[in-house]
Each structure stands twice: as C-alpha cells, then as structure tokens.
Motif scaffolding. Structure first.
Motif, PDB file in Angstrom:
ATOM      1  N   ASP A  72       0.831  -1.211   0.000  1.00  0.00           N
ATOM      2  CA  ASP A  72       0.000   0.000   0.000  1.00  0.00           C
ATOM      3  C   ASP A  72       0.858   1.251   0.000  1.00  0.00           C
ATOM      4  OD1 ASP A  72      -2.589  -1.252   0.202  1.00  0.00           O
ATOM      5  OD2 ASP A  72      -2.037  -1.786   2.260  1.00  0.00           O
ATOM      6  N   LEU A  73       1.936   1.200   0.717  1.00  0.00           N
ATOM      7  CA  LEU A  73       2.700   2.418   0.938  1.00  0.00           C
ATOM      8  C   LEU A  73       4.178   2.085   1.115  1.00  0.00           C
ATOM      9  CD1 LEU A  73       1.619   5.021   3.618  1.00  0.00           C
ATOM     10  CD2 LEU A  73       3.894   4.053   3.680  1.00  0.00           C
ATOM     11  N   PHE A  74       5.013   2.748   0.353  1.00  0.00           N
ATOM     12  CA  PHE A  74       6.455   2.589   0.523  1.00  0.00           C
ATOM     13  C   PHE A  74       7.017   3.795   1.259  1.00  0.00           C
ATOM     14  CE2 PHE A  74       5.668  -0.059  -3.186  1.00  0.00           C
ATOM     15  CZ  PHE A  74       6.516  -1.137  -3.003  1.00  0.00           C
ATOM     16  N   ALA A  75       7.955   3.552   2.142  1.00  0.00           N
ATOM     17  CA  ALA A  75       8.687   4.651   2.763  1.00  0.00           C
ATOM     18  C   ALA A  75      10.083   4.643   2.154  1.00  0.00           C
ATOM     19  CB  ALA A  75       8.754   4.469   4.266  1.00  0.00           C
ATOM     20  N   ILE A  76      10.373   5.679   1.382  1.00  0.00           N
ATOM     21  CA  ILE A  76      11.657   5.732   0.683  1.00  0.00           C
ATOM     22  C   ILE A  76      12.658   6.467   1.567  1.00  0.00           C
ATOM     23  CG2 ILE A  76      12.842   6.414  -1.442  1.00  0.00           C
ATOM     24  CD1 ILE A  76      10.420   4.587  -1.962  1.00  0.00           C
ATOM     25  N   GLY A  77      13.791   5.853   1.774  1.00  0.00           N
ATOM     26  CA  GLY A  77      14.840   6.497   2.554  1.00  0.00           C
ATOM     27  C   GLY A  77      14.939   5.909   3.945  1.00  0.00           C
TER      28      GLY A  77
END
Ligand code: SF4
Lengths: 229, 616
Positions: B160-165
C-alpha cells in the motif's frame, strides 16, 4: 571461586535447546556483571559446565550448572542479580560454593527423576492399560531401543537403566539413569508404552548423584548453600 | 500460557525457539491499553531477520511510544508453514501470538529482491489478500521500506505504501498520522494513504500513480493520479545520527542467529563512489557518529544484552575518521570481559599495521578484501580505487600479523569485462597466495576467492547497463575454475540464475509483479535459499504472464528512457549518474568527496544535508 547454581526451566523456555540454554546463561551471567573467569586464548569464554541436557520440550524443577568466577561474590546477591536478567521462566533457586577440585557436574550426576503427564485427559481405561504395559515392561530383562549417533545406530538395553517407573494418579513417575552411567530418555519410555511423546508433558523433578545406596543432590557437595526462593 | 501452538505446533517444527517471542528484551505490551498496533515483518526466516539492524531500530522507536506497540514477524520456515496450513492457523506475530490481520500497520523490510516471494506468501498465510486492490478497511495497511524500495515497482501491486529512505523519523510520522485518523480502533485506509502521500516526505503510494507503456514494453510515463501527491518522491534522510534514536538493548535470540551480537552503526553513507554499488548512492551523504556517542551506545548494549561480541557496522567502516582510536578504545574497555570486537568490512586502504595488531590481540576474525575486479583497468571502470600494490600490502600486513587466511571478493559480469579481466582474478589470487607463503607455513594457509555476479541496480551509474547473460557468466565461471590450480585457493561463486532473477526485480517495472504473484502460486518462496529456489517455476511464471525477463535484466537502456524508478528521488541527480557512467566507460576514476573535490552528485545541495565528519 566455583559456584554451583540450581535453576528451574519453565514452560516458556521449554522449547529452547541445550545449546541455546548454555548461550542464554552465558549472556545472563554477563548482564548480571558477575566476575566471570575466562578461558585463555584467542576466544576467551566463560567457564560453564552443565549437569545434563534436558530434552527439547521438557521443563525442569532442578537443573545444575557450575560457573567459575574470577573473584568471590556474595551468593545471595549473585542469585538476585541473575534472576533480574534471566528470561522469564528461567530462575535460579539456589547457589553454593563448590571446591575448585570438585569433579565436573556431568561426571557425577547419574540419576534423574521425571514426571510425565498427558497434555489432554486420557480416554477411559487408558491409565489401566498404561499401568499394565509398564508392569509388563518392567518384567523384561532386556528392553532394547535403537540409538542413532554420528557413528551409526546401536542397540541399547534400557531395562537396567530404569530404576523405578510407576503410574501414580494421572501421571507416570520414573527414576532412571541419566548421565555418566547411561541414559534413559523419557520419550523413549513413552514410545515403548505406545504413546506419542509430543502429546505428553515431560517434567524433570530432580537430578541426583547415586552414592552408597542413596540419592544426593548436587548441591550437597557445596559448602554453604543459599536459597534463592 | 500453553496453547495449541505449544502443545501441537512447536513440537512438530525445527528450531521451535524461533517462534516463542519471549526472548530477553522482547517487549510485550497490553493490547487493551495501546491504541496503535504495528507488526514489523522481515521476509526471511527468524535466524536471518534477527540480525537486521534496521528492524531493531524500528522496534525500539515504536515501542518507546506509549501509544503504539511493535511486534515482530518473520517468514515461517517451510515446516511451520505446513503446520499453519494443516491446522488452519493464520500467521501470527511473535510477541503476542496474534494473527497479523489484527494489526493496523504491517511494515516489511526490503533487503533482498529474492525475498519478495516470501512477502506475498506471508500475506497469504496471514489471510490478508496479497494484492492491495483486494484489501479493504478491515485489513492492515501494508508498508515497505529499505534499500529495495528504491525500485518499488515490482511490488507496486502488493504494497500500500512505501517509505523511501531512512526510517527513523518517517515511522513516527506515519504512526502520528494513523493515531489521528483511528476511529473506534479502525484506520480509514484511503484517507490514511492519501494524507501520508501528500504530507510526509518519502512516502510513495503506488495506487496514486499511473504508468503508461510504449508498445515495445518500455515505460512511457509515470504520473500521479491524485491531486497533491508529489510527481517525484524524495527520500528521507536523518541529518544527524548522534540525535537519531538508537536502541539501548537488542532482543537477544535464544537460537544462534546471524549477526547475533551488539552492533554499532558507526556512520551511515559512503562517498567512495563505487559505480556498481547502490548502497553507496542511496545512503549519501556520509554521517558519522561522535566517538562519545558510540562508546555510550556500546556500553548500554553490552550491559543490556550480555553479548560476547561487539561489531562496528557501516558501509566501509575503516573510513571512519577516528577508527583506530575508536577500535583501540573499545578493545581496551572490553578485552578483559572477553568481548570480541569485529570490524566486518575493512577496506584495503584503511587497514593499517597497528590496527591489525590490536585486532589480533583480541580475536582472530576473518579478514576480507574486496578488490571486486581482477585488473586495474576494470577497477577504474567501476571506480574501486584500489591498486594491486594496495591490496598486496594489506595482505602482507595481515599475514605478517599472524593471519593464515584471507578472503577476496570479486564480481563477474561487470560492464566492459573481458576474459583478460577474469584471468586477472586468478592472477591476483595467485599473487596473494605467494605473499601468504612468504609469511606463513602449514596446512591452514588459504586464500578464499568469492565471486558473485554483478547485478546492475537502480540509482547507480550502471542502471542503464545490461546485466551479463547467464551463459556469459557461466562461461566466465568455467574460466575461473579451470584457471585456479591447487587447493590453497578456494573458489566459491553464486548461482547465475538467482543473480538473473535478482536483476529482473532490481530493475523491473510494475508488470513484473504479475509474474511474482504467479510464481508464489506455483509454490516459490525462500528463493534466496538454494534448497528452495526453483528456476523452472519462475520461468513458467514469466511465460504465463507473457513477460520476457531478459527485457529487464539483459537490455541496455538509453539515457532518455523513462526508467521504472524515475519517480523515486534518491538524492543523486540523473546528470551525475550519467557523468559517472560515461567516465566509467572511459576508465576515468572519480574521487571520494570526503577527502577530495565534490563531484557534484547533488545530494548535499538538494537535500540540505551535508557530509558530517566528526572532528570537522
Ligand atoms: S566503498 Fe564502494 S562498495 Fe563499499 S559502500 Fe562505499 S561505494 Fe559501496
């Protein structure tokens, strides 16, 4: 200073292996900041010896371990510090100082007492059947089981190693050789009785040293014993 | 409490202590009192996942909060999976043994492309529809982060949701947002995703982006389909590691797990600029921790865990400004307690005589060197600034200091590689062995040569390069085996098929997800484990989905092509990557901006975060 610890292994840690238990104690001893004596060499290790491995899945009321300390500690304090940093369900119940020359635990402990309880209530008549199966078994002179080791399989006669076994209420009590003078595993006995060992709760009640016709606790070797409970 | 898990399941599986969840320092909170529940999921078995530092950091951060809890879950080993299916039990978290469905958020760590199948399988075992579009209000939000999230597209259909970094701050932001939206214990899905995508830096919600394709299969465009959602998602960076949260205690496994030790993250980022290295690009800039912070953290960790080993872990640990002082300090503190210090990724040119001597006093660790390529020409191409003299000097010091064996890391299939470069590996290994023999005798003297296959990764100067085909890689492996004589040099290599699959996912687009889903249906999981990896099943999956995997792995891209990850901003500019790519092909090395002039990668200026070197 060599300290002998008596500890319990509860249900929450019954699935940790002997190797895991050793590692867990090593780390707990470090967390407790006890003055551990270390082996020499590139890989200095604390000097720990355990009495006897407990089967995976079993609980125990009295397991033993000797640990070498570099300087003396107050035994009651050591128990408290350890219990503060051990995982739940591992509890030190007593500590005593043993002479540096005392023979290693695994060389002297030779007898174990177990209580075996089924996880679920048994069907009607099952206890009676178990009782007679056990009686039949004890009638035999030889009771052979196969053991697989690294060097292949071999047959072992368990009968002389079973000192006592009986159905008592809704449990089986057994006293068997364990350690330096041969070994009977509770699951082997259950299998011989036609039971599935994983459906039983195996509880070790004690480890002993058989000497001059009587069983003594490994703690008796220690001078002062401090009770942690 | 004894449950069916204890009485029936655990006796039937290998290493049951993987699933107990009551390890020392594990945190069990009262579910009734904590509003927000998050599961931290690692898509590999416990023994592997427990060694992962990122997981420990997140576990600490979430559990520090009064209003949230974090529990762990790992991929159940195949015998456990069998038990779960047979007994119709859903996949559960370790601490409370609750079904994963009961959590609001499930965050997966993406470390390795070959664990993707485990993610889908875990969702499936948890009774959660693997495809995001099949989930509704009642299902947890599935989050993913970690290095592989820099090309999120192959997982776009499932996450659903990626957290980049970097995750230290973003996790709090997500939890705060979720707490604000929680209504009667439920998290409104669409609202949460939209707010997160709009307001939090580094958040990428694939459903809010449309991808168009050219008829030949290349991506034509990637554009947001919601207002207020950023066209490019920029990574989050922790500016100051000394202020960043770090656990003062690790969960101490019962079983013997990988990297089961106290770990210090000495610094983050690496500016050496090896052109094949994704970590070196995505973790920029370099941020060192103060020695005083590290000494305090070491103290807390050792005190709270009782570990017998302390590791310094960073991309290139030897680059730490005060590495020798730090190592010497730590050693003098812990030597008497029998705690070993390990410095895993020492580089050749950071390896100095006195340090080697100190380490030797403590414990003989495995010494590794990573020249990566066999000839100077190719090392210039990949910007591995190590000369043969550097390497031989480092090895010489090691053998002189008492080591009997060293391990050398190389890659096959690097851009522009020829047979000559491959033969160069043999040559170098022989020279190292000669040095060894000058100093050491006896049967233990050994040079291990570990050869992996190069996999081009997104956000690197080689992102446009074709991966060498499996045939070429195998041919070069053969060349190596034939060329290495004697038993003193031990050669090991990777299965080219796993590298190929890794390459497909590393640069795949959204459509690759279809093959992934199909492969999982066919039974693929634990693809990183050779005993479970089934290449035929993967081939079948790609075929059935009408996809050509070589299109992703072995094709050269033009600079103008819209890459599947072009909406993900890792900080380094495309211009920099292109310059570096061109310089690579010309065999031009580029300096390290920590000590030399700035090559203009764009990170510091664009992110407003600079290299942070202690003592500066
Ligand atoms: S030294 Fe090179 S390979 Fe290592 S982390 Fe830095 S850039 Fe990557």
């Amino acid at each position: 200073m060599r300290v002998r610890l008596c500890f319990t292994k509860g249900p929450g840690v019954r699935f940790i292996s002997h190797l895991d238990l050793m590692r867990t104690f090593e780390r707990a001893l470090r967390r407790a900041a006890l003055p551990l004596a270390l082996t020499q060499g590139y890989h200095p290790r604390p000097k720990l010896t355990f009495a006897s491995a407990l089967a995976l899945g079993a609980t125990s009321e009295a397991e033993y371990l000797d640990v070498e300390l570099a300087s003396p500690v107050q035994l009651g304090d050591a128990i408290h510090r350890l219990n503060d940093v051990l995982p739940d369900d591992l509890r030190v119940t007593a500590a005593g100082e043993v002479p540096a020359a005392a023979r290693p635990l695994m060389a002297i402990v030779d007898t174990a007492a177990y209580e075996l309880r089924p996880l679920w209530p048994l069907d009607d008549g099952k206890w009676e059947r178990l009782q007679s199966a056990l009686a039949d078994l004890l009638q035999e002179k030889t009771v052979l089981v196969e053991r697989t080791t690294k060097s292949g399989t071999r047959q072992v006669n368990l009968r002389p190693l079973i000192l006592r076994a009986e159905v008592a209420g809704d449990e089986i009590n057994m006293l068997v050789r364990s350690g330096s003078r041969g070994n009977v595993r509770p699951d082997e006995l259950l299998t011989l009785l036609g039971e599935e060992p994983t459906q039983w709760h195996i509880h070790r009640v004690g480890l002993f040293i058989a000497r001059e016709g009587r069983l003594s606790s490994p703690m008796e070797e220690a001078g002062v014993v401090v009770d942690g409970s | 409490m004894e449950t069916a898990l204890h009485t029936e399941v655990l006796p039937a599986v290998s290493r049951p202590a993987r699933y107990l969840g009551n390890e020392y320092n594990s945190i069990r909170k009262d579910w009734a009192k904590v509003p927000l529940k998050m599961a931290l999921a690692f898509p590999d078995v416990y023994d592997v996942g427990m060694g992962h530092l990122g997981l420990k950091i997140l576990y600490h951060i979430v559990n520090q909060r009064q209003d949230a809890l974090a529990e762990r879950v790992f991929a159940p080993w195949t015998d456990m999976e069998e038990q779960l299916i047979r007994r119709d039990l859903p996949l559960f978290s370790l601490e409370s043994h609750r079904p994963l469905r009961d959590f609001h958020l499930i965050g997966f760590t993406l470390q390795y492309e070959l664990s993707y199948s485990n993610i889908l399988n875990m969702l499936h075992l948890a009774g959660i529809p693997p495809r995001a579009r099949d989930r509704d209000e009642g299902h947890p939000i599935i989050i993913a982060g970690g290095p592989c999230a820099y090309n999120p597209e192959p997982l776009a259909d499932f996450i659903d949701l990626f957290a980049i970094g970097e995750g230290e701050y973003v996790i709090d932001e997500l939890i705060d947002l979720a707490l604000g939206l929680l209504h009667r214990g439920r998290l409104p899905r669409e609202e949460f995703l939209l707010e997160a995508a709009r307001k939090i830096q580094g958040i990428y919600v694939p459903a809010f982006y449309d991808v168009e394709y050219h008829p030949d299969g290349r991506v034509a465009s990637i554009s947001p389909n919601r207002e207020g959602v950023p066209p490019r998602v920029r990574k989050q960076v922790v500016p100051d590691l000394d202020r960043a949260p770090y656990p003062d205690a690790f969960v101490v496994p019962y079983i013997d797990a990988i990297h089961d030790r106290a770990t210090l993250e000495v610094f983050r980022g690496c500016t050496r600029g090896c052109r094949f290295c994704q970590a070196g690009m995505i973790y920029r800039p370099v941020r060192e921790r103060e020695a005083s912070t590290l000494l305090r953290q070491a103290d807390e960790l050792i005190r709270n865990t009782g570990y017998e080993e302390l590791a310094l872990s960073s991309l290139s640990t030897g680059d730490y400004t005060c590495i020798e002082d730090l190592a010497a300090d730590l050693m003098s503190r812990y030597r008497d307690q029998g705690i070993a210090l390990s410095l895993p990724s020492l580089r050749v040119d950071s390896f100095k005589g006195e340090l080697a001597e100190e380490i030797r006093k403590m414990r003989k660790t495995n010494l590794t060197f990573a020249p990566e390529a066999g000839t100077q020409r190719l090392r210039d191409v990949i910007n591995k600034n190590i000369t043969e003299e550097d390497l031989l000097r480092g090895v010489e010091e090691a053998f002189a200091a008492g080591w009997d064996s060293v391990k050398l890391y190389f890659m096959l299939g690097l851009p522009t590689e020829t047979e000559e470069d491959v033969l160069g590996i043999i040559d170098l290994a022989n020279k190292v062995l000669d040095v060894a023999r000058r100093h050491r005798q006896g049967p233990r003297v050994k040079v291990s040569v570990s050869v992996s296959s190069f996999v081009p990764k997104s956000h690197t100067p080689f992102q446009w390069e074709p991966q060498a085909s499996m045939e070429v890689l195998e041919e070069r492996q053969r060349l190596l085996t034939q060329g290495i004589k004697g038993r003193r040099i031990q050669l090991s290599w990777h299965d080219v098929r796993t590298s190929f699959l890794e390459g497909v996912f590393a640069r795949g687009d959204r459509r690759v997800g279809r093959a992934l889903a199909r492969a999982v249906e066919l039974g693929c999981r634990f693809d990183g484990w050779s005993e479970h990896f089934s290449f035929p099943k993967w081939t079948q999956a790609f075929q059935e989905c009408g996809l050509d995997p070589t299109f992703y792995a072995n094709r050269r891209r033009e600079y103008e092509e819209v890459l599947p990850w072009s909406h993900i901003d890792a900080g380094v500019t495309k211009g920099f990557l292109m310059r570096e790519h061109k310089r690579a092909l010309e065999g031009q090395p580029t300096g390290d901006c920590r000590v030399e002039e700035c090559p203009g990668c764009g990170v510091c200026t664009r992110l407003g975060v600079a290299n942070r070197i202690v003592g500066d």
